[in-house]
Scaffold this active site. Sequence first.
Site: not given
Length: 223
Positions: A22, A50-52
């Site tokens: 994201s 899991a990643e922003t």
Amino acid sequence: MGPAYTIVDAFTATAFAGNPASVIITDTPLQVEQMQLIARVRTFHEFNLAETAFLVRKEIGKDGSYARLALRCGLATLASANVLFSQLPPACQTLKFDTKSGQLFASRLPFGKIQLEFPAALLKLASGELAARVKRVVEECAPSGLEIGYVGLGQGIGFEGFVLAEVASGTGLKDLSFNPGPVMQLAPEHKIFILTSTGPVWGQKPDSYPAYSLPRQVFPKIQ
């Protein structure tokens, strides 16, 4: 209502595949607590990502040839570049990200590809005592014998605790028999150990052995 976001499937040309992340772009920095809350509630619980990545706009070149932003993310860097290039005019060929480890550059390539140039660590010559210690460790790791020509320490945010040992020019590491156990002797003051060699010819890609994270995890090969 929270900030607008974009979900990107990185490292793939197929929808709903690869490594999804994201990306959130703001005009002013968010507080750490705000970013953690958004990442936890919006992207993790709602979309199971899991990643922003959080980006802050800083500067656009007068000729539109580059955009400069502050970046606060890890593996979502490629996803961030993809979102930005999709929103910026074609004249913008380069993105400059200000990160804690230095400037990171992203460039447009043909066929929609993106090239990333990561910050490089600065090295300083290790003390004689540490250099001798590293050489003893390498001798235990590779009984066949390697001549260490240089031992350096990483400098700057994100590179503290890095130790790099460079073997003599022209020495290949591809088929090296290496026992990583003795490397643990460098812990806890040193976190990452990298064994590498200079290329036999200027400009030729050097050999590099896997970097070891102390005291447990083994990192992938660094080229």
